[in-house]
Scaffold this active site. Structure first.
Site, short mmCIF file in Angstrom:
data_model
loop_
_atom_site.label_atom_id
_atom_site.label_comp_id
_atom_site.label_asym_id
_atom_site.label_seq_id
_atom_site.Cartn_x
_atom_site.Cartn_y
_atom_site.Cartn_z
N CYS A 113 -9.86 51.41 79.10
CA CYS A 113 -9.62 52.38 78.04
C CYS A 113 -10.96 52.87 77.46
O CYS A 113 -11.67 53.62 78.13
CB CYS A 113 -8.71 51.78 76.97
SG CYS A 113 -7.96 53.03 75.91
N HIS A 218 -4.30 50.01 79.81
CA HIS A 218 -4.61 48.63 79.41
C HIS A 218 -3.90 47.65 80.33
O HIS A 218 -2.81 47.15 80.00
CB HIS A 218 -4.18 48.39 77.95
CG HIS A 218 -5.13 48.91 76.94
ND1 HIS A 218 -6.13 48.14 76.39
CD2 HIS A 218 -5.24 50.13 76.39
CE1 HIS A 218 -6.82 48.87 75.53
NE2 HIS A 218 -6.30 50.08 75.50
N GLU A 220 -4.37 44.58 80.83
CA GLU A 220 -4.18 43.25 80.23
C GLU A 220 -2.89 43.18 79.41
O GLU A 220 -2.40 42.08 79.11
CB GLU A 220 -5.39 42.87 79.37
CG GLU A 220 -5.43 43.45 77.97
CD GLU A 220 -5.78 44.93 77.90
OE1 GLU A 220 -5.76 45.49 76.79
OE2 GLU A 220 -6.09 45.54 78.95
#
Length: 254
Positions: A113, A218, A220
């Site tokens: 990001c 993102h 994660e």
């Protein structure tokens, strides 16, 4: 030994155990993603100068530049948009120095990001400061305090596509209002949202980098950890090659 992966952090105020103080903070999902992928995470707090960044990156096997707030547009020669919130000059300077050192030293790097935007700016690129101005909707932003989903398409035959096979389009967790505009030197766009916003970059064919990837989403925050697994695998190769390079010639050739 597991490869050492440095992850950049926020510099922000934090409250714990009844008091409030400045802290170097990072969402835990980054740490667990690197550990799950087989890496050894270390945190890289802002505030250091370019020399510290160079020395720090030199002893790492890989780098993650994490998500966060907006980069000061003056860094890439633009006036500030009314929707731009740039208030972390120490983090801007630190992460740009870390990205520059990682690119020059050919350390495996994953930008997430804001981290993709930092990588692009470090390579001489620029940013769109408010995506809704371009696309007329807020789908990239996600909810105010969470992550939305939108689809991304990735070019076949690229590093990112080789890591995330299984179809041209897939859903990604998203929360951003800025995006890459002019692509930085040595990078190429390889992923886009349906509205044309660049969602992934990597080293171009002429750069011949070991692993240099940025994604606007993102990973994660989702269930697919393959980008982290690929970063750690590249870091393992880098670590092994560095070990061989430091051995005496008779052992290096054994």
């Amino acid at each position: 030994m597991a490869p050492t992966i440095g992850i950049t952090t926020y510099h922000t105020n934090a409250d714990w155990r009844g008091w409030s103080e400045e802290g170097a903070l990072l969402p835990w999902r980054y740490v667990s993603a690197i550990r799950t992928a087989g890496g050894r995470p270390v945190l890289l707090p802002p505030g250091g100068d370019a020399a510290e960044a160079e020395a720090t990156v030199a002893v790492l096997d890989g780098v993650v530049i994490a998500g966060g707030g907006d980069i000061n547009p003056a860094i890439y020669g633009a006036a500030k948009h009314p929707e731009t919130s740039a208030n972390a000059p120490d983090r801007d300077a630190w992460e740009l120095a870390v990205a520059d050192a990682a690119v020059r030293l050919d350390k495996p790097l994953l930008g997430i990001c804001r981290g993709m935007q930092v990588l692009n700016v470090a390579c001489g690129g620029t940013l769109h400061q408010h995506v809704p101005d371009l696309v007329g909707h807020e789908a990239h932003n996600g909810p105010g305090h969470g992550f939305g989903l939108h689809k991304v398409r990735v070019t076949s035959g690229t590093t990112v596509q080789s890591i995330l096979p299984g179809g041209e389009y897939f859903d990604v967790p998203t929360h951003h209002h800025q995006a890459v505009d002019k692509i930085g030197d040595g990078l190429v766009a390889v992923g886009w949202a349906d509205d044309g916003i660049i969602e992934a970059v990597e080293a171009d064919a002429d750069a011949a980098k070991s692993f240099l990837v940025g994604v606007q989403w993102h990973p994660e925050q989702g269930d697919d950890m393959r980008l982290f697994t690929a970063l750690v695998a590249a870091a393992e190769i880098f670590s092994a090659e560095r070990t061989v390079a430091t051995l005496p010639p008779m052992l290096a050739g054994a």
